[in-house]
Motif scaffolding. Structure first.
Motif, short mmCIF file in Angstrom:
data_model
loop_
_atom_site.label_atom_id
_atom_site.label_comp_id
_atom_site.label_asym_id
_atom_site.label_seq_id
_atom_site.Cartn_x
_atom_site.Cartn_y
_atom_site.Cartn_z
N ASN A 157 0.75 -1.25 -0.03
CA ASN A 157 -0.04 0.09 0.29
C ASN A 157 0.67 1.26 -0.10
O ASN A 157 0.76 2.16 -0.88
CB ASN A 157 -0.92 -0.12 1.07
N GLN A 158 1.91 1.23 0.89
CA GLN A 158 2.69 2.57 1.03
C GLN A 158 3.57 2.62 -0.40
O GLN A 158 3.84 3.84 -0.77
CB GLN A 158 3.39 2.52 2.13
N MET A 159 3.95 1.72 -1.09
CA MET A 159 4.73 1.64 -2.21
C MET A 159 3.91 2.29 -3.37
O MET A 159 4.24 3.18 -4.09
CB MET A 159 5.30 0.37 -2.49
N TRP A 160 2.46 1.71 -3.34
CA TRP A 160 1.88 2.34 -4.26
C TRP A 160 1.53 3.78 -4.22
O TRP A 160 1.54 4.56 -5.12
CB TRP A 160 0.28 1.35 -4.49
N ALA A 161 1.38 4.09 -2.88
CA ALA A 161 0.81 5.58 -2.62
C ALA A 161 2.31 6.32 -2.80
O ALA A 161 2.04 7.58 -3.33
CB ALA A 161 0.56 5.80 -0.94
N ALA A 162 3.44 5.67 -2.83
CA ALA A 162 4.82 6.68 -2.96
C ALA A 162 4.87 6.80 -4.53
O ALA A 162 5.78 7.80 -4.74
CB ALA A 162 5.85 6.05 -2.40
N THR A 163 4.20 6.13 -5.38
CA THR A 163 4.67 6.26 -6.76
C THR A 163 3.78 6.03 -7.90
O THR A 163 3.91 6.56 -8.97
CB THR A 163 5.56 4.67 -7.21
N SER A 164 2.39 5.94 -7.35
CA SER A 164 1.35 5.89 -8.29
C SER A 164 0.89 7.40 -8.82
O SER A 164 0.85 8.24 -7.96
CB SER A 164 -0.04 5.15 -7.63
N GLN A 165 0.45 7.55 -10.01
CA GLN A 165 -0.26 8.80 -10.60
C GLN A 165 -1.55 8.73 -10.38
O GLN A 165 -2.25 9.50 -10.76
CB GLN A 165 0.21 9.05 -11.82
N ASP A 166 -2.23 7.77 -9.73
CA ASP A 166 -3.67 7.57 -9.51
C ASP A 166 -4.16 7.98 -8.11
O ASP A 166 -5.26 7.75 -7.92
CB ASP A 166 -4.10 6.20 -9.71
N ILE A 167 -3.15 8.59 -7.33
CA ILE A 167 -3.77 9.05 -5.77
C ILE A 167 -4.30 10.20 -6.13
O ILE A 167 -4.37 11.25 -6.71
CB ILE A 167 -2.22 9.29 -5.20
N ILE A 168 -5.45 10.19 -5.17
CA ILE A 168 -6.32 11.36 -4.65
C ILE A 168 -5.75 12.07 -3.65
O ILE A 168 -5.79 11.75 -2.40
CB ILE A 168 -7.68 11.08 -4.76
N SER A 169 -5.12 12.80 -3.85
CA SER A 169 -4.29 13.70 -2.55
C SER A 169 -5.04 14.08 -1.46
O SER A 169 -6.30 14.60 -1.58
CB SER A 169 -3.75 15.01 -3.37
N GLY A 170 -4.61 13.83 -0.30
CA GLY A 170 -5.26 13.82 0.97
C GLY A 170 -6.08 12.59 1.64
O GLY A 170 -6.55 12.45 2.34
N GLU A 171 -6.36 11.75 0.65
CA GLU A 171 -7.10 10.50 0.90
C GLU A 171 -6.26 9.39 1.62
O GLU A 171 -5.00 9.40 1.95
CB GLU A 171 -7.35 9.70 -0.38
N TYR A 172 -7.01 8.56 2.56
CA TYR A 172 -6.67 7.63 3.15
C TYR A 172 -7.01 6.19 2.50
O TYR A 172 -8.05 6.13 2.09
CB TYR A 172 -7.32 7.72 4.76
N TYR A 173 -5.94 5.28 2.30
CA TYR A 173 -6.05 4.17 1.69
C TYR A 173 -5.74 3.07 2.50
O TYR A 173 -4.76 2.83 3.16
CB TYR A 173 -5.16 4.07 0.52
N SER A 174 -6.77 2.17 3.03
CA SER A 174 -6.72 0.99 3.86
C SER A 174 -6.18 -0.17 2.99
O SER A 174 -5.69 -0.96 3.85
CB SER A 174 -8.05 0.74 4.40
N HIS A 175 -6.60 -0.17 1.88
CA HIS A 175 -5.61 -1.36 1.04
C HIS A 175 -5.15 -0.67 -0.22
O HIS A 175 -5.36 0.56 -0.62
CB HIS A 175 -6.79 -2.45 0.36
N VAL A 176 -4.44 -1.33 -1.04
CA VAL A 176 -3.92 -0.92 -2.23
C VAL A 176 -4.69 -0.13 -3.12
O VAL A 176 -5.52 -0.96 -3.65
CB VAL A 176 -2.96 -1.91 -3.11
N GLY A 177 -4.93 0.96 -3.26
CA GLY A 177 -5.60 1.72 -4.22
C GLY A 177 -7.13 1.90 -3.95
O GLY A 177 -8.11 2.15 -4.67
N VAL A 178 -7.35 1.45 -2.44
CA VAL A 178 -8.84 1.24 -2.01
C VAL A 178 -9.06 2.60 -0.91
O VAL A 178 -8.68 2.59 0.09
CB VAL A 178 -9.03 0.13 -1.16
#
Length: 324
Positions: free
Chosen positions: A281-302
């Motif tokens: 989850n943190q690797m995805w959040a650190a590199t993905s361009q699909d992040i909605i800034s400010g969101e909380y992700y409980s699973h990868v991309g969720v």
């Protein structure tokens, strides 16, 4: 203040279960990870290093252990420059010194992974920070918030540099929170208790409740901080993430100090995710361009699983009493 560098050439090592397929090249990028000596932090650094960033900074309190980690990683990933930055998140002065050292030494910062943590659901009663704050909140939130504030000039400079070079202004700040924020005090963060010492050791169960509640509210603060940071700095991509319940060496430390945790460790370990799974989850959040800034992700991309308390506090503090 210590910086130890290791430089070598490339390695092709990879794990059978990695985030390679989610991550594009990190060539030329600079990354900082707090708490990278072991567990999720160390595994995250290994995943980053597979994609050959220019530099990875490991911010840690224990220089000896950190230098051993860097020596080990540099042999596996020889094209990346690894730097150890001495920093104690329980000391505001240490954080200021570390930020000053980094700003003097580095020209950019593309990924800031706020991974280090103090305390946990089964931890002994927390200590106080050097500045007189409750330990879990002081390290998990206050220390990381100050570090981010002090590093903001280089984060924003990196955004401008990317834009001027015709690249995507892709600078990520990832805050490792936890689903345990759901167990924070019902009224939110108890600011009036942040300088309260833990109960005396003889009050075993009171101490455990105290530690659990304070850890939970520190994770709530992490999530609120990520959302506020995204609002104040729309140039950045910010996310709070829950890594899952992960088998790390902190469980062994807890078991040495807690009889109940020791007895239940075999069962709990069987139900926990591996460190390799825990970093996804943190690797995805650190590199993905699909992040909605400010969101909380409980699973990868969720997204969208921020608890009601966090949403209520955020909207009341920023937009009045109305919820959105």
């Amino acid at each position: 203040m210590g910086i130890f560098n290791r430089k070598h050439r490339s390695s092709s090592s990879s794990s059978s279960r990695s985030s390679d397929h989610r991550m594009s090249s990190l060539s030329g990028k600079v990354i900082m990870v707090t708490g990278g000596n072991s567990g999720l932090g160390k595994q995250s650094i290994m995943e980053f290093a597979k994609h050959e960033p220019a530099e990875i900074w490991l911010a840690a309190r224990d220089l000896h252990r950190a230098d051993q980690t860097v020596f080990e990683l540099s042999r596996q990933f020889p094209t990346t420059e690894f730097n150890v930055l001495e920093m104690d998140l329980a000391s505001l002065d240490s954080i200021r010194d570390a930020a000053e050292t980094f700003l003097y030494s580095a020209r950019r910062l593309d990924v800031l992974l706020l991974n280090a943590r103090a305390g946990g659901s089964s931890s002994p009663p927390p200590s106080m920070t050097r500045d007189g704050y409750e330990g879990a909140f002081g390290v998990n939130h206050m220390g990381h918030a100050l570090l981010t504030k002090l590093l903001m000039p280089v984060l924003l400079h990196t955004v401008r540099h990317n834009r001027n070079g015709g690249c995507v202004a892709d600078v990520h700040v990832v805050v490792v929170s936890s689903v345990l924020m759901n167990h924070a005090p019902r009224r939110g963060i108890r600011f009036d208790k942040l300088k309260a010492p833990p109960p005396p050791n003889r009050y075993y169960f009171s101490g455990r409740r105290f530690a659990f509640r304070n850890y939970a509210q520190s994770k709530l603060a992490n999530t609120l901080f990520a959302r506020r940071l995204a609002r104040e700095y729309p140039q950045l991509t910010v996310a709070a993430v829950h890594p899952g319940i992960v088998r790390t060496n902190i469980m062994g430390v807890i078991a040495r100090h807690d009889v109940l945790a020791k007895l239940g460790r075999p069962i709990s370990q069987a139900c926990m995710a591996s460190v390799q799974d825990g970093i996804q989850n943190q690797m995805w959040a650190a590199t993905s361009q699909d992040i909605i800034s400010g969101e909380y992700y409980s699973h990868v991309g969720v997204k969208g699983r921020m608890n009601k308390l966090a949403r209520t506090i955020f909207w009341q503090r920023n937009y009045g009493n109305g919820l959105r």
